[in-house]
Design a protein around this motif. Structure first.
Motif, PDB file in Angstrom:
ATOM      1  N   CYS A 733       0.832  -1.211   0.000  1.00 41.58           N
ATOM      2  CA  CYS A 733       0.000   0.000   0.000  1.00 41.58           C
ATOM      3  C   CYS A 733       0.867   1.262   0.000  1.00 41.58           C
ATOM      4  O   CYS A 733       0.543   2.256  -0.666  1.00 41.58           O
ATOM      5  CB  CYS A 733      -0.922  -0.002   1.217  1.00 41.58           C
ATOM      6  N   HIS A 734       1.955   1.198   0.748  1.00 40.05           N
ATOM      7  CA  HIS A 734       2.898   2.324   0.824  1.00 40.05           C
ATOM      8  C   HIS A 734       3.411   2.674  -0.568  1.00 40.05           C
ATOM      9  O   HIS A 734       3.376   3.841  -0.998  1.00 40.05           O
ATOM     10  CB  HIS A 734       4.044   1.933   1.758  1.00 40.05           C
ATOM     11  N   ALA A 740      -2.986   5.836   4.006  1.00 37.60           N
ATOM     12  CA  ALA A 740      -3.852   5.566   5.162  1.00 37.60           C
ATOM     13  C   ALA A 740      -3.931   4.065   5.451  1.00 37.60           C
ATOM     14  O   ALA A 740      -3.829   3.632   6.611  1.00 37.60           O
ATOM     15  CB  ALA A 740      -5.249   6.146   4.913  1.00 37.60           C
ATOM     16  N   GLU A 741      -4.110   3.274   4.377  1.00 40.67           N
ATOM     17  CA  GLU A 741      -4.146   1.817   4.563  1.00 40.67           C
ATOM     18  C   GLU A 741      -2.803   1.302   5.046  1.00 40.67           C
ATOM     19  O   GLU A 741      -2.727   0.438   5.930  1.00 40.67           O
ATOM     20  CB  GLU A 741      -4.504   1.131   3.246  1.00 40.67           C
ATOM     21  N   ALA A 742      -1.734   1.828   4.472  1.00 38.71           N
ATOM     22  CA  ALA A 742      -0.397   1.393   4.867  1.00 38.71           C
ATOM     23  C   ALA A 742      -0.160   1.663   6.350  1.00 38.71           C
ATOM     24  O   ALA A 742       0.369   0.807   7.075  1.00 38.71           O
ATOM     25  CB  ALA A 742       0.652   2.107   4.026  1.00 38.71           C
ATOM     26  N   GLU A 743      -0.548   2.840   6.803  1.00 41.51           N
ATOM     27  CA  GLU A 743      -0.338   3.179   8.214  1.00 41.51           C
ATOM     28  C   GLU A 743      -1.085   2.218   9.134  1.00 41.51           C
ATOM     29  O   GLU A 743      -0.550   1.764  10.149  1.00 41.51           O
ATOM     30  CB  GLU A 743      -0.789   4.617   8.477  1.00 41.51           C
ATOM     31  N   ASN A 770       9.971   1.054   9.159  1.00 33.11           N
ATOM     32  CA  ASN A 770       9.007   1.087   8.051  1.00 33.11           C
ATOM     33  C   ASN A 770       7.960   2.177   8.249  1.00 33.11           C
ATOM     34  O   ASN A 770       7.575   2.891   7.310  1.00 33.11           O
ATOM     35  CB  ASN A 770       8.332  -0.267   7.914  1.00 33.11           C
ATOM     36  N   LEU A 771       7.469   2.295   9.488  1.00 41.70           N
ATOM     37  CA  LEU A 771       6.472   3.317   9.771  1.00 41.70           C
ATOM     38  C   LEU A 771       7.066   4.718   9.607  1.00 41.70           C
ATOM     39  O   LEU A 771       6.424   5.625   9.056  1.00 41.70           O
ATOM     40  CB  LEU A 771       5.928   3.119  11.186  1.00 41.70           C
TER      41      LEU A 771
END
Length: 822
Positions: A733-734, A740-743, A770-771
């Motif tokens: 997703c990132h 938003a989904e990635a987070e 990663n975050l």
């Protein structure tokens, strides 16, 4: 309610059963069962096979039963009461078949055997296998059952509870107050429920018609009065009529002669209409069935009688003949076959690929078995034979192993549950332990947990708190927790087992060395590398002192220590240990041995991790070639080698070479281990990763999701592999800009890792990095900076300042700081 969900009428009184049961035809007042109707593909049902050739009458009872079950109020319960052999189960089967053919219950037909099965587990198992439901793993069994009822397939649903012996014990598992569920109970008990349907004996007309079908209408017509008396003596019971009719036909005797032989057998029953207040009616009537069996019993030679008694000790399931051969006193196979044929010829034993007793015949033989002079000897022989098979269940199961051992499992379970006193001490724990191994090896963790816990409980009860069998049970339960990611629980149990071994065997024993190794392993899984290392070193030193420098166990210890150092990025320390392990295996086992192949593969993994791809590839290829030669093309280790080689090509960007190897590994794992196994989830994840690197995001995402779904099913919602899958989805997703989904996925992965691994595990550093990278790409530098700093601190402490991962995090932090200053 939709039109399809409304109750529907079935006019059975028309007498045209063929209208409702495909493959059945009507002849007078009985149904001859030829085959089951073919349900729609994927329709949820598990109706058992019929145990009789002909089902006589019961038209009025079937109509009444259907009317009771179509009550549109709250949850509807109809229950058939009556003696054993009266045809309760057969009537329930026929009703289920009619309903199946006519789509009466679109929500499914769930058949539950209540006598010897855990009903809660069976309800959950049906929901999983037939409805594709997955109850949350954090719920206890009652909670899982309630969840299944709540999330059940829409539409009226028939739940059959067959042969209920303890209604209070199953009441808590019944469906909620919903008109969707229709419950059909069969029981020999007189339950305190409203509107019971007493299943009485056949009418005289029905009994005579059945007898005519068995011995011929000409014989019945010629001796009609005698036939009527014979039916009366047999209590108009379908099972008794079947046995006696076959006996008359086989012996070619008259019905009068049969009556003479029945004299004195206590079969002159009163009317089969059940007295309302007579609480012992079922027991009284069942004696008549036993008398019918007594006729066949008297026809058996003594060896056949003893064999029947032995067979009654097995579980009520198909019996592998090899188990009988191992348990019987008669050792000559042909002689034993001749004895078996006596039972088959009298219809006392159902023959096929395996052998099985009817439930009532089993009860009859078990009563006889109690009176044998060698009753305890038979039990001991059975337990010894079953335990011998249990010991053969391998640690690493293939699908072929599962197929082979599955018929033995009910009988291992039977001896472990009911004949514990007949199990020798040396066999006792292995029966429980390897039942757990059988399920754990398939990734079936729920039943594995039941047996692992029971093994520990019974070991403590039999041997006391401090016994080697208790230590073995603790180790086995800990290994299950380890696989499930329950690391704290595993650590506690490993420590208890180690304490017992030290007290009983001293500080210097092979078992203590194993315990130290197990503890080190779970510390590695938790990322506690500094705590793992001294245990691995102690274990290795102890093995060297006990076994010498050149021993397989010492080589294994060297390999494990090397794996620890590889995980820490201490590649210089890991390499000589891998080489020593390989050299030891080659000296001890020769160049051509599975352990040598494993050692080659591990050394190649080290070179792969270091980026020494040219050195890794020939080792991977050697390991693969050796495994194929030694183990064949179809083996789990071959699948592992294919995956390892694919991973190398993947890292080199050789995607066209990697993809077919991943696919081969996936296909082989499915063939060997089934569709539902942790290895399958891992390879799906790897395939998704390679598609992503090729820019095939549309192909990657469904594989990531399949991998995640399978891992949740097998491992529960909270496991390191779940966190890994969430991280991979977040990364996808990132890259696609779906921040938003990635987070959300990154945060979920981080939460699971912290819960399972603690705050200082290297995996935490990876998730924080990663975050932070996600926030960095969004120019949210003030949120990225502290996460990079936390990640760097953890990585430096856990992996060292010069580890590749540490360097990556440090560089990312420096770039972010530079951006913030510009």
């Amino acid at each position: 309610m939709s039109a399809e969900d409304k109750s529907r009428d079935i006019d059975i009184s028309k007498g045209d059963y063929n209208e409702y049961i495909q493959g059945h035809y009507i002849n007078g007042d009985f149904i001859q069962i030829i085959n089951l109707p073919q349900p729609k593909l994927g329709f949820p049902q598990n109706i058992p096979r019929s145990n009789t050739d002909k089902f006589v009458g019961r038209k009025n009872e079937l109509i009444l039963l259907h009317e009771q079950l179509q009550n549109e109020g709250n949850v509807t319960i109809a229950h058939l009461e009556g003696m054993g052999g009266i045809g309760k189960t057969e009537m329930a089967i026929v009703y289920s078949l009619i309903s199946l053919k006519d789509d009466i219950y679109p929500g499914g037909i769930c058949w539950l055997r209540c006598r010897e099965e855990n009903i809660g587990l069976k309800i959950v198992d049906f929901a999983r296998t037939k409805l594709n439901l997955e109850p949350p793993e954090d719920l206890e069994l009652p909670g899982k059952v309630d969840w299944c009822w709540t999330n059940w397939r829409e539409g009226n649903t028939l739940i059959v509870l067959d042969d209920v012996t303890d209604y209070d014990g199953i009441k808590s598992y019944l469906p909620p107050q919903s008109s969707q569920f229709k419950i059909l109970i069969t029981t020999r008990l007189k339950l305190e429920l409203a509107n019971p349907l007493y299943l009485e004996a056949l009418s005289e007309t029905e009994a005579l018609e059945l007898l005519s079908e068995l011995v011929g209408s000409e014989k019945v017509n010629q001796e009609l009065a005698t036939a009527q008396e014979l039916c009366q003596r047999l209590g108009y019971l379908p099972l008794a009529l079947q046995l006696v009719g076959r006996y008359v036909k086989r012996r070619r005797i008259s019905l009068s002669e049969e009556l003479r032989r029945l004299e004195g057998k206590g079969l002159a029953h009163p009317s089969m209409k059940i007295p309302e207040k007579k609480s012992t009616w079922a027991v009284d009537i069942e004696r008549g069935v036993a008398a019918a069996f007594e006729l066949s019993w008297r026809e058996l030679d003594e060896p056949a009688q003893e064999l029947g008694c032995l067979l009654s000790l097995f579980s009520l399931a198909p019996i592998p003949w090899s188990l009988v051969e191992s348990s019987a006193e008669v050792q000559d196979p042909e002689e034993l076959e001749d004895i078996r044929l006596e039972l088959e010829n009298l219809h006392l034993l159902q023959a096929g690929d395996n052998y099985q007793l009817h439930q009532l015949i089993q009860e009859f033989f078990r009563d006889k078995q109690k009176r044998l002079a060698n009753t305890e000897e038979q039990k001991a022989n059975l337990c010894t034979a079953v335990a011998r098979v249990a010991r053969e269940i391998p640690q690493a199961l293939t699908l072929d192993d599962v197929t082979y051992f599955t018929p033995f499992i009910p009988h291992i379970s039977e001896t472990a549950t009911f004949y514990q006193n007949s199990l020798r001490d040396e066999d006792f724990i292995f029966s429980f332990a390897n039942l757990g191994r059988f399920y754990q090896g398939q990734g079936a963790y729920e039943p594995a947990l039941v047996w692992r816990k029971q093994s520990l409980s019974v070991a403590k009860e039999r041997f006391g708190e401090f016994h080697l069998g208790v230590a073995l049970s603790l180790n086995n339960l800990a290994s299950l927790y380890d696989e499930q990611g329950i690391y704290e629980g595993a650590e506690a149990l490993y420590l208890q087992a180690l304490e017992i071994h030290k007290k009983l065997l001293g500080e210097s024993s092979a078992e203590v060395a194993l315990g130290l190794n197990n503890l080190a392993h779970v510390y590695c899984r938790r990322g506690k590398y500094t705590e793992a290392e001294p245990f691995y070193l102690q274990s290795l030193e102890l093995k060297k002192n006990l076994l010498g420098e050149l021993h397989i166990e010492v080589a294994l210890g060297l390999n494990n220590l090397a794996e620890l150092y590889r995980s820490q990025g201490k590649y210089k320390e890991a390499e000589p240990l891998y080489l020593q392990a390989l050299e030891s295996y080659q000296k001890l086992l020769g160049e051509s041995h599975p352990n040598v192949a494993t050692s080659l593969n591990n050394l190649a993994l080290l070179y792969h991790t270091q980026g020494r791809y040219e050195e890794a590839e020939p080792l991977f290829l050697r390991a693969l070639k050796l495994r194929k030669k030694l183990l064949g093309e179809s083996h789990p280790d071959v699948a592992l080698s294919l995956n390892s080689l694919a991973s190398l090509y993947h890292a080199q960007g050789r995607y066209e070479e990697a993809e077919p190897l991943y696919l081969q590994s996936l296909q082989l794992n499915k063939k060997l281990l089934g569709e539902s196994h942790p290895n399958i989830a891992s390879i799906l994840n790897n395939l998704a990763f390679i598609y992503r690197n090729q820019g095939k995001d549309n192909e990657a995402k469904p594989l990531y999701l399949q991998s995640l779904e399978l891992r949740k099913k097998l491992l529960g919602e909270s496991h390191p592999d779940i966190a890994a899958s969430l991280n991979n989805l977040a990364s996808l997703c990132h890259d696609q800009g779906r921040y938003a989904e990635a987070e959300t996925f990154y945060l979920q992965a981080l939460k699971i890792k912290k819960e399972l691994l603690g705050e200082s595990n290297p995996a935490i550093a990876t998730s924080l990095n990663n975050l932070a990278s996600l926030y960095d790409d969004q120019e949210r530098y003030t949120k990225a900076k502290p996460l990079y700093q936390q990640a760097l601190k953890i990585a430096e402490a856990a992996l060292g300042e010069n580890h590749p991962n540490t360097n990556i995090i440090r560089q990312s932090l420096q770039y972010t700081l530079a951006k913030m200053q510009s």
